[in-house]
Scaffold this active site. Structure first.
Site, mmCIF file in Angstrom:
data_model
loop_
_atom_site.group_PDB
_atom_site.id
_atom_site.type_symbol
_atom_site.label_atom_id
_atom_site.label_comp_id
_atom_site.label_asym_id
_atom_site.label_seq_id
_atom_site.Cartn_x
_atom_site.Cartn_y
_atom_site.Cartn_z
ATOM 1 N N SER A 109 -7.136 11.014 -11.354
ATOM 2 C CA SER A 109 -5.920 10.012 -11.994
ATOM 3 C C SER A 109 -6.129 9.742 -13.608
ATOM 4 C CB SER A 109 -6.397 8.143 -11.056
ATOM 5 O OG SER A 109 -5.829 8.499 -10.659
ATOM 6 N N HIS A 168 -0.485 11.576 -11.276
ATOM 7 C CA HIS A 168 -1.196 13.109 -10.652
ATOM 8 C C HIS A 168 0.497 13.857 -10.027
ATOM 9 C CE1 HIS A 168 -4.472 11.828 -8.713
ATOM 10 N NE2 HIS A 168 -4.224 10.818 -8.653
ATOM 11 N N HIS A 222 -4.670 12.550 -1.903
ATOM 12 C CA HIS A 222 -5.394 10.804 -0.685
ATOM 13 C C HIS A 222 -4.994 10.257 0.053
ATOM 14 C CE1 HIS A 222 -4.686 10.473 -5.378
ATOM 15 N NE2 HIS A 222 -5.953 9.820 -5.352
ATOM 16 N N TYR A 258 -4.531 7.246 1.563
ATOM 17 C CA TYR A 258 -3.870 6.322 1.581
ATOM 18 C C TYR A 258 -2.796 6.681 0.977
ATOM 19 C CZ TYR A 258 -3.958 6.719 -3.542
ATOM 20 O OH TYR A 258 -3.421 7.341 -4.970
ATOM 21 N N GLU A 259 -1.876 7.606 0.861
ATOM 22 C CA GLU A 259 -1.098 8.285 0.819
ATOM 23 C C GLU A 259 -0.116 8.505 2.614
ATOM 24 O OE1 GLU A 259 0.393 11.182 -2.519
ATOM 25 O OE2 GLU A 259 -2.639 11.059 -2.038
ATOM 26 N N ALA A 266 -11.288 9.093 -11.157
ATOM 27 C CA ALA A 266 -11.641 7.242 -11.928
ATOM 28 C C ALA A 266 -12.214 6.567 -11.044
ATOM 29 C CB ALA A 266 -9.896 7.248 -12.393
ATOM 30 N N MET A 286 -11.522 6.171 -4.958
ATOM 31 C CA MET A 286 -10.261 6.369 -3.252
ATOM 32 C C MET A 286 -10.006 7.486 -2.983
ATOM 33 S SD MET A 286 -7.692 3.438 -4.417
ATOM 34 C CE MET A 286 -7.303 2.044 -5.406
ATOM 35 N N SER A 287 -10.839 8.249 -4.052
ATOM 36 C CA SER A 287 -11.047 10.025 -3.397
ATOM 37 C C SER A 287 -12.040 10.800 -3.851
ATOM 38 C CB SER A 287 -10.456 10.370 -4.618
ATOM 39 O OG SER A 287 -10.671 10.342 -5.783
ATOM 40 N N ASN A 320 -12.762 1.376 -15.747
ATOM 41 C CA ASN A 320 -12.144 -0.219 -15.389
ATOM 42 C C ASN A 320 -14.065 -0.683 -14.853
ATOM 43 O OD1 ASN A 320 -11.111 0.744 -13.157
ATOM 44 N ND2 ASN A 320 -11.588 -0.798 -12.561
ATOM 45 N N HIS A 337 -3.386 -0.550 -12.212
ATOM 46 C CA HIS A 337 -3.607 0.694 -12.213
ATOM 47 C C HIS A 337 -3.035 1.642 -13.029
ATOM 48 C CE1 HIS A 337 -3.405 5.125 -10.616
ATOM 49 N NE2 HIS A 337 -2.320 5.447 -10.803
HETATM 50 N N1 HPA Z 1 -11.332 1.062 -7.248
HETATM 51 C C1 HPA Z 1 -11.276 1.910 -6.484
HETATM 52 N N2 HPA Z 1 -10.689 2.797 -6.672
HETATM 53 C C2 HPA Z 1 -10.498 2.412 -8.637
HETATM 54 C C3 HPA Z 1 -11.579 1.871 -9.579
HETATM 55 C C4 HPA Z 1 -11.409 0.762 -8.478
HETATM 56 O O1 HPA Z 1 -11.773 -0.297 -8.925
HETATM 57 N N3 HPA Z 1 -10.725 2.721 -11.201
HETATM 58 C C5 HPA Z 1 -10.407 3.606 -10.980
HETATM 59 N N4 HPA Z 1 -10.152 4.316 -9.369
#
Ligand code: HPA
Length: 272
Positions: free
Chosen positions: A29, A59, A81, A83-84, A111, A209-210, A233, A245
């Site tokens: 991401s 993406h 992903h 989640y999609e 990310a 998440m990937s 983050n 996001h």
């Molecule tokens: N959690 C899950 N996925 C992420 C995060 C997070 O804090 N930051 C970037 N992708």
């Protein structure tokens, strides 16, 4: 069509449009625009038969092939992903297509949220192990024996030589690196503060998440893997602020140059 025929059809379309490769690169991401190749040729995911099309914001949706420091690289601008809502076989497909295109090494980036309290947003972390907390596995279903065994070994997911190369390259470039365990949550909701405390207790340094499903499929079919997380983050509950996001994308943008310099240096020095 059988799954093998679908993978072959996708690989053939890509081979015709932009050629084969020895290194595969998946950009996370906010990092999709960070790397460009020489003599770039691309094909949109929607023009690849049987291929999924990424829907996550940040993406893009194209398969790119070209050269970087004399090595043939294929690059996924946009990844898939769980989640999609994709079925397992679609998540596995791009990696198997890479295998079909001659790829030997996979560099997978993402990310991620920082769980380790010593980390800061903008840090780059080499992934040295993973925890699959999603309850999902991309190899569920009939095993494709052509690619690998039913019960693949995961005791060394990340290639020790690639990790060494990454450290050497980073030292030369003056880029400091973190190293740690990446824990996969399915998303798409960010984790809760309690989940992040659990993740830390279980030994995670970053969450995302990937990546984990891609690494599992890559190891199943014998690709050597390097993983790099961009800590975009601090994970939920660490700072007194909500997760967005937007923050993920903004940090990706901020570290793009450091990130791309590192990845390009690693590709240059990587011995395949
Ligand atoms: N959690 C899950 N996925 C992420 C995060 C997070 O804090 N930051 C970037 N992708």
């Amino acid at each position: 069509m059988t799954m093998i025929e679908k993978i072959d059809a996708a690989a053939n379309a890509i081979r015709e449009a932009c050629g084969e490769a020895e290194i595969g690169l998946i950009l996370g991401s906010g990092l999709a625009g960070s790397i460009s190749l020489e003599n770039e040729k691309s094909i949109a995911y929607q023009d690849i038969p049987e291929f999924p099309v990424s829907t996550a914001p940040g993406h893009r949706s194209e398969w790119v092939c070209g050269e970087l420091h004399g090595k043939r690289v294929c690059l996924m601008r946009g990844r898939f992903h769980m989640y999609e809502g994709w079925p397992m076989e679609k998540i596995a497909m791009p990696i198997r297509v890479m295998k079909g295109l001659g790829v030997k090494a996979l560099i997978v980036t993402n990310a991620a949220g920082g769980v380790n309290l010593g980390f800061e947003p903008g840090d780059l972390m080499l992934i040295d192990d993973t925890i699959n907390y999603s309850g999902l596995n991309p190899l569920i279903g009939q095993n494709l024996d052509e690619f690998g065994p039913r019960f693949p070994d995961m005791s060394r997911e990340f290639d020790p030589e690639f990790l060494k190369t990454a450290y050497e390259v980073a030292a030369k470039l003056g880029i400091s690196l973190r190293e740690g365990v990446y824990m996969w949550f399915s998303g798409p909701s960010f984790e809760t503060p309690a989940e992040i405390r659990m993740a830390r207790t279980l030994g995670a340094d970053a969450v995302g998440m990937s990546t984990v499903p891609e690494v599992i499929v890559a190891r199943h079919c014998g690709l050597r893997v390097l993983g790099v997380s961009c800590i975009t983050n601090m994970a939920a509950g660490i700072l007194d602020q909500p997760l967005t996001h937007q923050e993920v994308l903004e940090t990706g943008e901020r570290v793009k140059e450091k990130f791309s310099t590192l990845i390009e240096g690693i590709v240059r020095e990587m011995k395949l």
